[in-house]
Scaffold this active site. Structure first.
Site, short mmCIF file in Angstrom:
data_model
loop_
_atom_site.label_atom_id
_atom_site.label_comp_id
_atom_site.label_asym_id
_atom_site.label_seq_id
_atom_site.Cartn_x
_atom_site.Cartn_y
_atom_site.Cartn_z
N LYS A 181 41.68 55.41 35.31
CA LYS A 181 40.92 56.25 36.23
C LYS A 181 39.88 55.41 36.96
O LYS A 181 39.44 54.39 36.46
CB LYS A 181 40.17 57.34 35.43
CG LYS A 181 41.06 58.44 34.87
CD LYS A 181 40.21 59.48 34.14
CE LYS A 181 41.07 60.60 33.58
NZ LYS A 181 41.76 61.40 34.59
N ARG B 55 49.35 66.54 28.10
CA ARG B 55 50.61 67.25 27.87
C ARG B 55 51.45 66.53 26.82
O ARG B 55 52.27 67.14 26.14
CB ARG B 55 51.37 67.43 29.19
CG ARG B 55 51.70 66.15 29.90
CD ARG B 55 52.04 66.34 31.36
NE ARG B 55 50.87 66.48 32.21
CZ ARG B 55 50.91 66.70 33.53
NH1 ARG B 55 52.06 66.78 34.15
NH2 ARG B 55 49.80 66.80 34.22
N1 BES Z 1 41.81 65.02 31.45
C1 BES Z 1 42.46 64.92 32.71
C2 BES Z 1 42.26 66.14 33.58
C3 BES Z 1 40.93 66.27 34.26
C4 BES Z 1 40.61 65.47 35.33
C5 BES Z 1 40.05 67.24 33.87
C6 BES Z 1 39.40 65.64 35.98
C7 BES Z 1 38.85 67.43 34.51
C8 BES Z 1 38.52 66.61 35.57
C9 BES Z 1 43.95 64.74 32.49
O1 BES Z 1 44.33 64.01 31.39
C10 BES Z 1 44.47 63.99 33.68
O2 BES Z 1 44.09 62.87 33.85
N2 BES Z 1 45.31 64.64 34.46
C11 BES Z 1 45.83 64.05 35.64
C12 BES Z 1 47.29 64.41 35.75
C13 BES Z 1 48.00 63.66 36.82
C14 BES Z 1 48.14 62.21 36.46
C15 BES Z 1 49.37 64.27 37.01
C16 BES Z 1 45.05 64.58 36.83
O3 BES Z 1 44.73 65.77 36.86
O4 BES Z 1 44.72 63.79 37.70
MN MN Z 2 44.35 61.91 31.75
#
Ligand code: BES
Ligand code: MN
Ligand code: ZN
Length: 518
Positions: free
Chosen positions: A279, A353
């Site tokens: 990230k 997931r």
């Molecule tokens: N924990 C995150 C989701 C999230 C992101 C929650 C920002 C709150 C704020 C999750 O694990 C994630 O990174 N999801 C990705 C999925 C994508 C790679 C398909 C996302 O939402 O960017």
């Molecule tokens: Mn994630």
């Protein structure tokens, strides 16, 4: 449960104040000895013959005070009133939202150092739900995080009396809300703790501490056992971290052993860096909140211990970190889940997931009446619904309706999202049974479609709490959502089960008397 608070909650004990309910009108409030008397004044307020009523009536007439939420008027050592400080606060039509607005506007008042005893007087006919909202929001205002900031001035309020027109009429709602308060506080506390103070092992210890409360048991699995179960997707995420994973299994038994339980599954990523699909740096600290689903499960069990409803509940928490490392999974890696389905991990940041799918497969062994997973799953859900409503996906209309209703009564709202099969198209891949991501469109829905592959025919719902579990910015912190929604859902489910049992013998009786006549 005083000594339990100490064991399970440590410092948090100071933050949990005791609420008392009593029948109290304004004339009675006048003689309440306390540091702070808050009078909640709704639209259409009817003054009595007491001094507080006449002050409120005069202030309203002079437009020095209004019943709109957010409006208030303060008095100090007013003659003829026993309370040192009095605050008149407008609560408008006294629905959950107005009460939330009114009390959050008074927030700092409750955290004032030295405050010991407060009385809240609800001046008029307040619904049971409104009384619950008062308790929830006052407790919310009193919470101060101190776990890694011991010098922070904790709330000193030891006792809060909630005075209503008829205590008996709202006693149930009051009891439910004080139980939810303990659960919300626990969920906020674990959500807020930084990842180095809330590791998978720490969460497991917190769960084990809950098992000292009545009706609760806990089992914790480590990497070897999880590997033996074949949870290849969960193991794949955990691989990149030095912190060993934990698989937590909580059980609350409030009904006969034969009664099918509700299984709650909470995402327990104690920190989400994204892994190799790392990230960006800004706000990455907020990924300590990626275990808020797990924290909400802990909070629900805390409340269940308080309420002892006639229902069986299982809580499952797959807990690990998502880290980049020489041992991490890489984009394109294929792993085999506990269900036997192979998964191509196209993006290591879609890790929630992966840990959930194995927990959902495991959930089937309890032959559940329903499975509800709770997860900070997608940024896309934040874009779709913001921080007002959690995303709710359900394979079953009755379950969806029950969750929506529970959200309404607890002012912990959710909104149903679709699960059309067409949304699953993007998860197809040449290299495994399923990919772990689809494209950017409808990201919250495609994540839910991925999870749905692992639940079989059991009624299942998924709550995406990415937007509601915590707040960013100046008021950064965990909200404790959706503990309120889940507890009210379980209470309603327990009521329904009891009604079903109660109706059985009478049906049998009818059949018995009908048989000889035929
Ligand atoms: N924990 C995150 C989701 C999230 C992101 C929650 C920002 C709150 C704020 C999750 O694990 C994630 O990174 N999801 C990705 C999925 C994508 C790679 C398909 C996302 O939402 O960017
Ligand atoms: Mn994630
Ligand atoms: Zn995540």
């Amino acid at each position: 449960s005083g000594w339990m608070n100490r064991i399970t909650l440590g410092r948090l004990k100071r933050a949990i104040m005791n609420f008392d309910l009593k029948t109290l009108d304004l004339a009675g409030a006048v003689t309440e000895k306390c540091d702070l008397l808050v009078v909640l004044v709704p639209d259409g307020f009817k003054p009595g013959g007491d001094v507080l009523s006449s002050i409120a009536a005069q202030a309203l007439k002079a437009k020095d005070f209004e019943t709109k939420p957010g409006k208030s008027l303060q008095l100090y050592q007013a003659p003829g009133i026993s309370a040192r400080r009095v605050v008149l606060a407008g609560v408008g039509k006294a629905d959950a939202r107005s009460i939330r607005q009114a009390i959050s506007g008074l927030g700092a008042l409750f955290r004032q150092v030295g405050l010991k005893r407060a009385v809240l007087c609800l001046a008029g006919e307040f619904s049971a739900q409104a009384v619950g909202a008062v308790v929830q929001n006052v407790a919310h205002a009193c919470y101060v995080y101190t776990a890694t900031k011991p010098k922070a001035e904790a709330c000193t309020l030891g006792r809060i009396v909630v005075g209503v027109a008829d205590a008996d009429a709202v006693a149930d709602a009051f009891g439910h809300s004080t139980a939810v308060v303990t659960g919300v506080a626990l969920a906020r506390e674990w959500g807020n703790r930084p990842a180095n103070h809330a590791t998978p092992s720490h969460l497991a210890e917190a769960a084990k501490a809950l098992a000292r409360l009545p009706g609760i048991r806990c089992k914790v699995l480590g990497p070897a056992e999880v590997s033996r179960l074949g949870m290849g997707a969960f193991l794949a995420v955990a691989k990149g971290s030095e912190e060993p994973l934990r698989f937590i299994e909580l059980r609350y038994s409030g009904a006969a052993a034969a009664e099918a339980p509700v299984v709650l599954v909470g995402k327990g990523i104690t920190f989400d860096t994204g892994g190799i699909s790392i990230k960006p740096a800004p706000e990455m600290d907020e990924m300590k909140f990626d275990m808020c689903g797990a924290a909400s499960v802990l909070g629900v069990f805390r409340a269940l211990a308080e309420l002892q409803p006639a229902i069986n509940v299982v809580g499952l928490i797959p807990a690990c970190e998502n880290m980049p490392d020489g041992r991490s999974i890489k984009p394109g890696d294929v792993v085999t889940s506990m269900s036997g389905q192979t998964i191509e991990i196209l993006n290591t940041d879609a890790e929630g997931r992966l840990v959930l799918c194995d927990a959902l497969t495991y959930a089937a062994r309890f032959k559940p009446a329903a499975v509800v997973d709770i997860a900070t799953l997608t940024g896309a859900c934040v874009i779709a619904l913001g921080g007002v409503r959690s995303g709710m996906f359900a394979s079953d209309d009755a379950l969806a309706a029950a969750l929506l209703a529970a959200g309404d009564v607890s002012d912990d709202l959710c909104w149903r999202m679709p699960l059309d099969e067409d949304y699953a198209e993007g998860l197809k891949t040449h290299f495994a049974d399923v990919g772990n991501v689809a494209g950017r469109p409808a990201g919250a829905v495609t994540a839910a479609k991925f999870l749905q592959r692992f639940v079989g025919d059991t009624p299942w719902a998924h709550l995406d709490i990415a937007g509601t579990a915590w707040k960013g910015g100046a008021s950064k912190g965990a909200t404790g959502r959706p503990v309120g929604l889940l507890v009210h859902y379980l209470l309603a489910a327990a009521d329904n089960a009891r009604d079903a049992v109660a109706s059985k013998p009478s049906r049998r009786r009818i059949r018995k008397t009908a048989a000889p006549a035929a």
